[in-house]
Design a protein around this motif. Structure first.
Motif, mmCIF file in Angstrom:
data_model
loop_
_atom_site.group_PDB
_atom_site.id
_atom_site.type_symbol
_atom_site.label_atom_id
_atom_site.label_comp_id
_atom_site.label_asym_id
_atom_site.label_seq_id
_atom_site.Cartn_x
_atom_site.Cartn_y
_atom_site.Cartn_z
ATOM 1 N N GLY A 20 0.671 -1.069 -0.039
ATOM 2 C CA GLY A 20 -0.169 0.064 -0.189
ATOM 3 C C GLY A 20 0.912 1.037 0.322
ATOM 4 O O GLY A 20 1.938 1.123 -0.433
ATOM 5 N N VAL A 21 0.274 2.307 -0.042
ATOM 6 C CA VAL A 21 0.945 4.088 0.160
ATOM 7 C C VAL A 21 1.003 4.046 1.731
ATOM 8 O O VAL A 21 1.468 5.963 2.040
ATOM 9 C CB VAL A 21 0.729 5.055 -0.526
ATOM 10 C CG1 VAL A 21 0.055 4.177 -2.330
ATOM 11 C CG2 VAL A 21 -1.071 4.789 0.317
ATOM 12 N N LEU A 22 1.042 3.653 2.295
ATOM 13 C CA LEU A 22 2.179 3.667 3.465
ATOM 14 C C LEU A 22 3.522 3.835 3.919
ATOM 15 O O LEU A 22 3.581 3.967 2.432
ATOM 16 C CB LEU A 22 1.813 2.693 4.451
ATOM 17 C CG LEU A 22 0.174 2.451 5.015
ATOM 18 C CD1 LEU A 22 0.311 1.321 6.235
ATOM 19 C CD2 LEU A 22 -0.308 3.811 5.824
ATOM 20 N N GLY A 23 4.790 4.184 5.187
ATOM 21 C CA GLY A 23 5.501 4.275 5.096
ATOM 22 C C GLY A 23 6.568 2.849 3.585
ATOM 23 O O GLY A 23 7.251 3.167 2.910
ATOM 24 N N ALA A 24 5.789 1.767 3.555
ATOM 25 C CA ALA A 24 7.201 0.885 2.537
ATOM 26 C C ALA A 24 6.483 0.874 1.366
ATOM 27 O O ALA A 24 7.558 0.690 0.799
ATOM 28 C CB ALA A 24 6.847 -0.625 3.750
ATOM 29 N N GLY A 25 5.079 1.051 1.381
ATOM 30 C CA GLY A 25 4.846 1.397 -0.392
ATOM 31 C C GLY A 25 5.248 3.071 -0.688
ATOM 32 O O GLY A 25 5.644 3.060 -1.698
ATOM 33 N N ARG A 26 5.283 3.877 0.411
ATOM 34 C CA ARG A 26 5.918 4.996 -0.958
ATOM 35 C C ARG A 26 7.437 4.715 -0.997
ATOM 36 O O ARG A 26 8.095 5.502 -1.660
ATOM 37 C CB ARG A 26 5.917 6.326 -0.183
ATOM 38 C CG ARG A 26 4.169 6.122 0.124
ATOM 39 C CD ARG A 26 4.387 8.035 1.419
ATOM 40 N NE ARG A 26 2.910 8.623 1.052
ATOM 41 C CZ ARG A 26 2.440 9.364 0.921
ATOM 42 N NH1 ARG A 26 3.658 10.530 -0.001
ATOM 43 N NH2 ARG A 26 1.081 9.260 0.225
ATOM 44 N N MET A 27 8.194 3.788 -0.046
ATOM 45 C CA MET A 27 9.596 3.611 -0.318
ATOM 46 C C MET A 27 9.631 3.095 -1.234
ATOM 47 O O MET A 27 10.404 3.259 -1.780
ATOM 48 C CB MET A 27 10.421 2.904 1.080
ATOM 49 C CG MET A 27 11.059 2.853 0.865
ATOM 50 S SD MET A 27 12.757 3.729 0.865
ATOM 51 C CE MET A 27 13.909 2.638 1.519
ATOM 52 N N TYR A 28 8.651 2.186 -2.088
ATOM 53 C CA TYR A 28 9.127 1.027 -3.441
ATOM 54 C C TYR A 28 9.095 2.267 -4.324
ATOM 55 O O TYR A 28 9.700 2.327 -5.579
ATOM 56 C CB TYR A 28 8.255 0.510 -3.236
ATOM 57 C CG TYR A 28 8.371 -0.322 -4.931
ATOM 58 C CD1 TYR A 28 8.417 -1.227 -5.278
ATOM 59 C CD2 TYR A 28 6.772 -0.110 -5.704
ATOM 60 C CE1 TYR A 28 9.116 -1.689 -6.236
ATOM 61 C CE2 TYR A 28 6.776 -0.871 -6.675
ATOM 62 C CZ TYR A 28 8.240 -1.561 -7.003
ATOM 63 O OH TYR A 28 8.338 -1.638 -8.867
ATOM 64 N N GLN A 29 7.983 2.866 -3.890
ATOM 65 C CA GLN A 29 7.200 3.950 -5.217
ATOM 66 C C GLN A 29 8.914 5.399 -5.550
ATOM 67 O O GLN A 29 9.288 5.197 -7.011
ATOM 68 C CB GLN A 29 6.489 4.988 -5.388
ATOM 69 C CG GLN A 29 5.070 3.626 -4.837
ATOM 70 C CD GLN A 29 3.498 4.684 -4.669
ATOM 71 O OE1 GLN A 29 3.963 5.541 -4.362
ATOM 72 N NE2 GLN A 29 2.298 4.210 -4.612
ATOM 73 N N ALA A 30 9.529 5.674 -4.463
ATOM 74 C CA ALA A 30 10.477 6.819 -4.270
ATOM 75 C C ALA A 30 11.519 5.680 -4.849
ATOM 76 O O ALA A 30 12.251 6.553 -6.282
ATOM 77 C CB ALA A 30 10.627 7.644 -2.941
ATOM 78 N N THR A 31 11.792 4.707 -4.873
ATOM 79 C CA THR A 31 13.126 4.357 -5.208
ATOM 80 C C THR A 31 12.735 4.005 -6.960
ATOM 81 O O THR A 31 14.209 3.971 -7.631
ATOM 82 C CB THR A 31 13.267 2.727 -4.367
ATOM 83 O OG1 THR A 31 13.454 3.487 -3.076
ATOM 84 C CG2 THR A 31 14.558 1.978 -5.572
#
Length: 301
Positions: A20-31
């Motif tokens: 999802g778009v919590l911290g872990a999901g955003r980490m993937y999106q940003a990477t």
């Protein structure tokens, strides 16, 4: 997420991508976005660096990115430049233990969290920078801040220095808040007996030329403050950046720029409509090395 023995950084980040778009999901999106902009030859990468990123361990990370052609423009604080020079002149950042700050002051130690600096290293810094200032003002007395930092970079020998590497690679460094640092204090002291003029607005023409000469611009924002705004605002006349990654621990409720969501920049034309924007909340000294390692691994696949 599934965590397994001997996972690579990218494998772990890819597992985060399914959460999802919590911290872990955003980490993937940003990477993933970082990998894309680093691989795209049509995209100029503007990196802004605020906070104690050099004392916090990112000095060589940033230096290597410059040396390997991953950064086209670096915008940073006078403090990070000062700490880069401190190490270039032989000083260090020391890992400390929790002690009383008044005692540390008496011992000639300054504290950044659990990172210590010694006054004796700053004494060397003061001597060395004065020697450099004397040398570079023998003929010219008038510089833009970028020109001034390039002159300093060409005057030092430490191969791990951000300033030296940027000067060798012809990568511009902009520091609009340069005076707000120990280097700024030394500039003021030097000017008591010497002529030296820095033109802060002089950088804008050069920076604007880079913006208009780039097909696309992506910003990588570590921390917030003046470097973040300078990176975004320099793209305003062209309608804003095409993509941006922000790593911050600041909050947006007070209206601060440092904590503002990147989407807010669209209202000011500092980010284009339809631009790809990802904010990750957390400590950039932890998150960015993992993100960069994942992006580099992603681009090798």
């Amino acid at each position: 997420m599934e965590v397994k023995e001997k996972m690579s950084v990218l494998e772990l980040i890819e597992q985060m991508g399914g959460s999802g778009v919590l911290g872990a999901g955003r980490m993937y999106q940003a990477t993933k976005l970082l990998a894309e902009v680093l691989e795209d030859e049509d995209t100029a990468v503007f990196m802004s660096v605020a906070g104690p990123m050099v004392p916090g361990g990112l000095r060589k990370v940033i230096r290597d990115m410059i040396n390997n052609g991953m950064i086209d423009v670096l915008i940073t604080s006078g403090a990070n430049i000062t700490h880069d020079l401190l190490e270039a002149f032989g000083g260090r950042h020391y890992k400390g233990t929790k002690e009383d700050d008044e005692t540390l002051c008496q011992q000639g130690i300054g504290r950044i969290g659990d990172i210590y600096t010694k006054s004796e290293d700053f004494e060397v810094f003061e001597h060395e920078i004065t020697e450099i200032l004397t040398k570079i003002t023998e003929k010219d007395k008038y510089f833009s801040i970028r020109e001034f930092l390039t002159k300093i970079g060409n005057s030092i020998t430490d191969e791990n220095s951000i300033l030296r590497t940027a000067s060798k690679r012809n990568i511009p460094i902009y520091a609009p808040g340069l005076i707000d640092s120990m280097l700024g204090l030394q500039l003021w002291m030097f000017k008591q007996d010497n002529k030296l003029h820095l033109d802060a607005s002089g950088d804008m023409s050069e920076l604007s030329d880079i913006v208009f000469g780039s097909k696309k611009v992506a910003t990588v924002i570590l921390g917030g403050g003046l470097p973040k705004h300078y990176a975004l605002a320099s793209n305003l006349l062209k309608g804003g950046v095409d993509a941006a990654i922000q790593i911050t621990m600041d909050r947006g409720e007070t209206g601060s720029l440092s904590g503002a969501p990147l989407e807010e920049a669209k209202s000011w034309s500092k980010a284009k409509a339809g631009s790809n924007l990802v904010t990750v909340i957390g400590d950039a000294t932890i998150i960015f090395p993992l993100m960069l390692a994942g992006a580099l691994e992603m681009n090798k696949k």
